[in-house]
Design a protein around this motif. Structure first.
Motif, PDB file in Angstrom:
ATOM      1  N   LYS A 193       0.764  -1.356  -0.063  1.00 17.10           N
ATOM      2  CA  LYS A 193      -0.286   0.141   0.178  1.00 17.10           C
ATOM      3  C   LYS A 193       0.883   1.205   0.002  1.00 17.10           C
ATOM      4  CE  LYS A 193      -3.457  -1.724  -0.630  1.00 17.10           C
ATOM      5  NZ  LYS A 193      -4.015  -1.319  -2.055  1.00 17.10           N
ATOM      6  N   HIS A 212     -12.341  -6.552   5.914  1.00 20.87           N
ATOM      7  CA  HIS A 212     -12.345  -5.694   4.542  1.00 20.87           C
ATOM      8  C   HIS A 212     -12.592  -4.217   5.118  1.00 20.87           C
ATOM      9  CE1 HIS A 212     -12.698  -4.395   0.475  1.00 20.87           C
ATOM     10  NE2 HIS A 212     -13.685  -3.686   0.809  1.00 20.87           N
ATOM     11  N   ALA A 213     -13.469  -4.021   5.717  1.00 22.94           N
ATOM     12  CA  ALA A 213     -14.025  -2.757   6.361  1.00 22.94           C
ATOM     13  C   ALA A 213     -12.751  -2.114   7.155  1.00 22.94           C
ATOM     14  CB  ALA A 213     -15.390  -2.712   7.378  1.00 22.94           C
ATOM     15  N   HIS A 264       0.540   3.894  -2.904  1.00 24.66           N
ATOM     16  CA  HIS A 264      -0.110   5.233  -2.493  1.00 24.66           C
ATOM     17  C   HIS A 264       0.828   6.318  -2.799  1.00 24.66           C
ATOM     18  CE1 HIS A 264      -4.227   3.763  -0.870  1.00 24.66           C
ATOM     19  NE2 HIS A 264      -3.806   3.056  -2.048  1.00 24.66           N
ATOM     20  N   ILE A 318      -6.552   2.144   5.465  1.00 27.07           N
ATOM     21  CA  ILE A 318      -5.765   2.485   4.397  1.00 27.07           C
ATOM     22  C   ILE A 318      -6.073   3.970   3.966  1.00 27.07           C
ATOM     23  CG2 ILE A 318      -5.369   1.953   1.830  1.00 27.07           C
ATOM     24  CD1 ILE A 318      -5.597  -1.116   2.518  1.00 27.07           C
ATOM     25  N   TRP A 319      -7.425   4.072   3.782  1.00 29.05           N
ATOM     26  CA  TRP A 319      -7.913   5.402   3.146  1.00 29.05           C
ATOM     27  C   TRP A 319      -7.989   6.515   4.075  1.00 29.05           C
ATOM     28  CZ3 TRP A 319      -7.531   5.821  -1.681  1.00 29.05           C
ATOM     29  CH2 TRP A 319      -7.634   4.996  -2.734  1.00 29.05           C
ATOM     30  N   THR A 347      -9.931  -1.380   4.908  1.00 26.34           N
ATOM     31  CA  THR A 347     -10.226  -0.326   3.941  1.00 26.34           C
ATOM     32  C   THR A 347     -10.053   1.063   4.578  1.00 26.34           C
ATOM     33  OG1 THR A 347     -11.346  -1.961   2.602  1.00 26.34           O
ATOM     34  CG2 THR A 347     -11.481   0.426   2.170  1.00 26.34           C
ATOM     35  N   ASN A 348     -10.839   1.113   5.814  1.00 26.09           N
ATOM     36  CA  ASN A 348     -10.906   2.480   6.401  1.00 26.09           C
ATOM     37  C   ASN A 348      -9.249   2.709   6.976  1.00 26.09           C
ATOM     38  OD1 ASN A 348     -13.669   2.184   6.329  1.00 26.09           O
ATOM     39  ND2 ASN A 348     -13.801   1.503   8.723  1.00 26.09           N
ATOM     40  N   SER A 384      -7.368  -6.272  -4.816  1.00 25.58           N
ATOM     41  CA  SER A 384      -8.367  -5.906  -3.806  1.00 25.58           C
ATOM     42  C   SER A 384      -7.695  -5.119  -2.733  1.00 25.58           C
ATOM     43  CB  SER A 384      -9.212  -7.055  -3.530  1.00 25.58           C
ATOM     44  OG  SER A 384      -8.548  -7.827  -2.974  1.00 25.58           O
ATOM     45  N   LEU A 385      -8.301  -4.264  -2.225  1.00 25.30           N
ATOM     46  CA  LEU A 385      -7.620  -3.336  -1.079  1.00 25.30           C
ATOM     47  C   LEU A 385      -7.421  -4.609   0.048  1.00 25.30           C
ATOM     48  CD1 LEU A 385      -9.693  -0.075  -1.415  1.00 25.30           C
ATOM     49  CD2 LEU A 385      -7.474  -0.456  -1.817  1.00 25.30           C
ATOM     50  N   GLN A 442     -19.905   1.551   0.325  1.00 27.19           N
ATOM     51  CA  GLN A 442     -18.602   1.812   0.788  1.00 27.19           C
ATOM     52  C   GLN A 442     -18.252   3.264   0.504  1.00 27.19           C
ATOM     53  OE1 GLN A 442     -15.643  -1.673   0.425  1.00 27.19           O
ATOM     54  NE2 GLN A 442     -17.107  -2.153  -0.977  1.00 27.19           N
ATOM     55  N   CYS A 490     -12.610   7.609   6.007  1.00 33.02           N
ATOM     56  CA  CYS A 490     -13.107   6.479   5.405  1.00 33.02           C
ATOM     57  C   CYS A 490     -13.954   5.919   6.677  1.00 33.02           C
ATOM     58  CB  CYS A 490     -12.053   5.759   4.713  1.00 33.02           C
ATOM     59  SG  CYS A 490     -12.947   4.296   3.875  1.00 33.02           S
TER      60      CYS A 490
END
Lengths: 364, 331
Positions: A175, A267-268, A179, A274-275, A271-272, A363-364, A324, A287
């Motif tokens: 990541k 996943h949630a 990024h 990372i973003w 993802t939270n 996928s993330l 999402q 996020c």
């Protein structure tokens, strides 16, 4: 063609800028029409149209994703995607053939694939980003090839020999590579999540998996015990195929259940993480995907998709994306009108436009 | 006249403009902007859902229009036609027609197209491939699953001679290799490898007992060999698996396994029926009754009690059905 612009930035010099929530304006019904027509064309052309269908799909999702009053856009050339898929298919066939031959060829082919994989992945990032834009400004990926090898090949190897204990570490590195080397026009992005935070989430996931596994084993053992005692009574010689079949059924069901319950939570959280740790220049991102909300979406999507033999899928995809994206907000640090496109002579490595799409959606 | 947002492609600044079409020329005017361009040089995005539509200029600048209906009206006044895929996606009736077509194609593909293509392809696969697969399979099975046969040499020879002396309808005798093995795990069974090699298990010889009925079982396996069923099933399952993975794969990879298993079982059943048919033909050609195979199947079913009533899930179609068929053929 256009006349010279007179100078002066637009208004809006207030010290605080309103957060810009991301919204998704697409609907399942709309998308169903697109999806089914593209599916038919893909079947009729024995799969060739799939690349055009993919471009249309991405365009639908990009152009219905809105932030600060404007939507994104996807510019990918379907022909490039098609070529990329052919190459991927060739690699797959080479791999399958070499595996069946049980000879030195297997090692050679697998080795060759492993060696070009980081290069392919970097290429796919470049393709995906360059063909994405917002308000006419394109994104770019400027990660170096050497770094790709370190991030994927070296880390991948280390992760394998440590029995995946380094997986969270590798995830953070991937990541960070993605990024930190992403640009929006002339504005560079940055990534701030630390390895420790990845480990926390992976640990949580592991605990959940263990708890779930324990339940399954107890459930599985229970049903096997009952089945065996029944078999003894009827006098049939073990092992009774019915029992084995039942065990496989239980395990399969458990796998699906785990994917539907534990997967979305992981996943949630990831993802939270990372973003909310990614910035575009000085602008931040929030996020807040709800883990339990995502679990519910997953369960309901699965149920409806199964009973409709897959026809619910377009609605399922829309529901998932919408849920999402609605949790994402851009927190600007300055006027959104001031992003500038990358200058032509500065466009990093040669031939960004010719980067082939190797079609790996990580996928993330 | 239509309002739009103008972007020059160099910055994210938005500028409001007005669009007009005179004949085949598009006029754009707004704050510090004033230009005309032939409509033919403008790329118009297809209408996608309710997304704003973009009119792109050759230098990377573009106009974005939110009022889709007004844009449609403006474009049609200049005889601009949207692509046919574009138009099809948006109307309910074409969409439903496509839905029906997809369902029909999927059904036809599964029931007829794929089995037919696989049967043709299986016949064209070079011998050497079938042999490689068979050698590899036998090597894998010999030891863990298959033990050497315990049948006396004389018995093996007699059964083998009976088999190779069969007269085949196309003239000639079976050339396939016949092997004897024993397997406590597989029990009373027989199977055919991809290159046509037929393997008979001791337990089957013991359970069926009657030489003519054993011969009938061999004829059934011969059916598999001549139809190259091993290869056919491999091809059909692979293609089926790939299609399902692609269809559902975007959504969930684990989900594709269950339908793949069910659909594969159906394919196996069809091939068993075909082998039964072939056996009946060969038996009659040699002056024997198809009922012999029925009797053999009944004995095998009794030996595998518990397996016989798995019904739909089974790869061996319910024995009763097959027995009934064979009795009917025997009349």
């Amino acid at each position: 063609m256009t006349q010279e612009l007179s100078g002066g930035s637009s208004s809006g010099d207030s010290p605080r800028f309103a957060p810009a929530p991301v919204t998704f304006t697409g609907t399942g019904t709309e998308y169903f029409g697109i999806w089914i027509v593209n599916l038919l064309l893909t079947i009729v052309t024995l799969g060739i149209y799939a690349s055009w269908a993919k471009v249309r799909r991405l365009q639908y999702f990009y152009r219905h994703t809105e932030v600060a009053g404007s939507t994104f856009d996807f510019h990918g050339n379907p022909v490039k995607i098609f070529i990329g898929r052919l190459i991927a298919l060739a690699m797959l066939i080479a791999y399958n053939v070499s595996v069946r031959l049980h000879s030195l060829m297997t090692l050679v082919v697998v080795g060759a694939i492993a060696i070009i994989m980081p290069w392919l992945l970097r290429n796919s990032f470049r393709f995906r980003l360059y063909n994405s834009s917002w308000r006419g400004i394109r994104f770019h990926f400027r990660g170096a090839v050497g770094a790709a090898y370190r991030v994927f090949l070296l880390n991948g190897f280390l992760t394998m020999i440590t029995l995946y204990l380094l997986a969270p570490f590798m995830h953070q590195r991937v990541k960070a590579y993605q990024h930190n080397n992403s640009w929006f026009g002339q504005t560079q992005c940055s990534f701030h999540a630390r390895v420790g935070e990845f480990y926390k989430i992976y640990l949580l996931w592991l605990v959940g998996l263990l708890l779930f596994g324990t339940l399954v084993i107890f459930g599985g053992i229970g049903s096997t015990f009952v089945a065996i005692s029944h078999a003894k009574e009827s006098g049939a010689p073990p092992p009774n195929p019915m029992v084995i079949l039942k065990m496989i059924g239980v395990l399969y069901g458990a796998l699906i259940l785990a994917a539907v319950l534990i997967g979305p939570v992981f996943h949630a959280l990831i993802t939270n993480l990372i973003w909310r740790n990614t910035r575009i220049g000085e602008h931040r991102i929030e996020c807040k995907i709800s883990p339990l909300g995502l679990v519910w979406i997953g369960i309901s999507n699965l149920f409806l998709t199964v009973i409709t033999l897959g026809l619910f899928m377009p609605w399922a995809m829309i529901r998932l994306i919408k849920f999402q994206l609605n949790a994402v907000t851009l927190v600007p640090a300055s006027d959104m009108q001031e992003f500038l496109a990358a200058e032509p002579d500065k466009i990093g490595a040669v031939g960004e436009e010719t980067a082939t799409a190797f079609d790996f959606d990580i996928s993330l | 006249m239509l309002t739009a947002d103008f972007f020059d492609g160099h910055s994210t600044r938005v500028r409001k403009v007005a669009l007009r079409i005179d004949g085949q020329t598009l006029s754009v005017s707004g704050e510090n902007i004033e230009f005309q361009v032939p409509l033919g040089e403008v790329h118009v995005d297809e209408r996608l859902g309710r997304a704003p539509r973009r009119l792109r200029f050759s230098d990377g600048a573009f106009c974005e229009v939110g009022d889709l209906d007004a844009l449609d009206a403006l474009l049609s006044s200049a005889d601009h036609r949207d692509g046919w895929v574009d138009r099809t996606q948006r109307r309910a009736r074409p969409v439903l027609v496509c839905l029906a077509a997809v369902v029909a194609l999927a059904f036809a593909g599964y029931m007829w197209a794929l089995p037919w293509a696989a049967s043709v392809a299986a016949m064209k696969v070079p011998e050497v491939v079938g042999r490689q697969l068979s050698v590899a399979t036998l090597r894998a099975l010999d030891g863990p699953i298959l033990l050497p046969s315990a049948l006396p040499e004389a018995r093996q020879q007699k059964l083998s001679d009976d088999f190779h002396n069969l007269n085949l309808p196309g003239s000639g005798h079976p050339q396939e290799v016949l092997l004897f093995r024993s397997s406590p795990q597989l029990g009373a069974n027989a199977f055919t490898l991809p290159d046509g090699t037929i393997i008979i298990l001791d337990e089957l010889v013991k359970v069926v007992d009657d030489d003519q009925q054993i011969l009938a079982a061999m004829c059934h396996e011969l059916g598999h060999a001549h139809g190259r069923h091993g290869l056919r099933l491999l091809l059909q399952s692979s293609v089926l698996g790939t299609f399902l993975a692609l269809y559902v794969g975007d959504f969930s990879s684990v989900l594709a396994v269950a339908p793949a298993t069910l659909l594969h079982a159906k394919y196996s059943r069809k091939l068993e029926e075909q082998a039964d048919s072939y056996a009946a033909t060969v038996l009659r050609f040699n002056g024997m009754s198809p009922v012999l195979l029925a009797e053999a199947l009944k004995k095998l079913a009794a030996a595998h009690q518990g397996k016989a009533d798995m019904g739909y899930m089974s790869t061996h179609p319910a024995i009763d059905e097959r027995v009934r068929h064979l009795y009917a053929e025997g009349r």
